[in-house]
Design a protein around this motif. Structure first.
Motif, PDB file in Angstrom:
ATOM      1  N   SER A   1      23.872  65.879  29.387  1.00 18.12           N
ATOM      2  CA  SER A   1      23.261  65.759  28.060  1.00 18.12           C
ATOM      3  C   SER A   1      24.091  66.401  26.953  1.00 18.12           C
ATOM      4  N   GLU A   2      25.141  67.101  27.320  1.00 19.55           N
ATOM      5  CA  GLU A   2      25.983  67.746  26.305  1.00 19.55           C
ATOM      6  C   GLU A   2      26.567  66.716  25.346  1.00 19.55           C
ATOM      7  N   GLN A   3      27.151  65.664  25.892  1.00 19.78           N
ATOM      8  CA  GLN A   3      27.800  64.670  25.050  1.00 19.78           C
ATOM      9  C   GLN A   3      26.790  63.973  24.148  1.00 19.78           C
ATOM     10  N   SER A   4      25.598  63.703  24.673  1.00 18.95           N
ATOM     11  CA  SER A   4      24.558  63.077  23.866  1.00 18.95           C
ATOM     12  C   SER A   4      24.206  63.956  22.674  1.00 18.95           C
TER      13      SER A   4
ATOM     14  N   ASN B   1      22.293  63.283  18.950  1.00 22.18           N
ATOM     15  CA  ASN B   1      20.982  62.932  19.495  1.00 22.18           C
ATOM     16  C   ASN B   1      20.167  64.180  19.830  1.00 22.18           C
ATOM     17  N   HIS B   2      18.851  64.005  19.874  1.00 22.54           N
ATOM     18  CA  HIS B   2      17.955  65.089  20.246  1.00 22.54           C
ATOM     19  C   HIS B   2      18.085  65.377  21.744  1.00 22.54           C
ATOM     20  N   VAL B   3      17.596  66.545  22.174  1.00 22.53           N
ATOM     21  CA  VAL B   3      17.620  66.913  23.595  1.00 22.53           C
ATOM     22  C   VAL B   3      16.298  66.493  24.232  1.00 22.53           C
TER      23      VAL B   3
ATOM     24  N   GLY C   1      19.349  73.642  16.619  1.00 20.39           N
ATOM     25  CA  GLY C   1      18.249  72.700  16.709  1.00 20.39           C
ATOM     26  C   GLY C   1      16.931  73.393  16.428  1.00 20.39           C
ATOM     27  N   VAL C   2      15.853  72.621  16.533  1.00 21.15           N
ATOM     28  CA  VAL C   2      14.493  73.130  16.362  1.00 21.15           C
ATOM     29  C   VAL C   2      13.710  72.727  17.597  1.00 21.15           C
TER      30      VAL C   2
ATOM     31  N   VAL D   1      14.038  69.339  21.919  1.00 23.37           N
ATOM     32  CA  VAL D   1      14.776  70.001  20.837  1.00 23.37           C
ATOM     33  C   VAL D   1      15.240  68.936  19.844  1.00 23.37           C
ATOM     34  N   PHE D   2      14.881  69.139  18.580  1.00 25.03           N
ATOM     35  CA  PHE D   2      15.364  68.266  17.516  1.00 25.03           C
ATOM     36  C   PHE D   2      16.769  68.714  17.110  1.00 25.03           C
TER      37      PHE D   2
END
Length: 98
Positions: free
Chosen positions: A21-24, A29-31, A62-63, A81-82
């Protein structure tokens, strides 16, 4: 986000993302829950967080879309996470920077 390396160690709330998910996240992109590795205990909803890789490299800000307790129960495609800012923004916006 050049000051991230200096600010990240002092962050109270942190989120670690899985390698897949790091690259995303770095593409803006959001998590998702499926990409969440760890989250600091007692993180409240809408709390500002620093996003780390599992190797403790700060990736951005992020939030928290969900609290720590809610993250344990949500489905894998829920946003946890946003995305706000990341270290990949310079590369994405390089042509528009002066």
């Amino acid at each position: 986000v050049t000051a991230l390396d200096f600010l990240a160690p002092y962050a109270k709330f942190k989120v670690w993302v899985k390698p897949g998910s790091e690259q995303s996240f770095l593409y803006g992109n959001h998590v998702l829950k499926s990409g969440l590795g760890r989250i600091t205990e007692n993180t409240a909803q809408y709390q500002g967080v620093v996003v780390y890789s599992m190797a403790d490299v700060p990736l951005g800000f992020g939030v928290a879309a969900k609290s720590t307790q809610e993250c344990r129960k949500v489905d894998p495609l829920a946003i946890v996470v946003f995305h706000q800012a990341d270290v990949g923004e310079y590369v994405r916006n390089e042509d528009t920077l002066t």
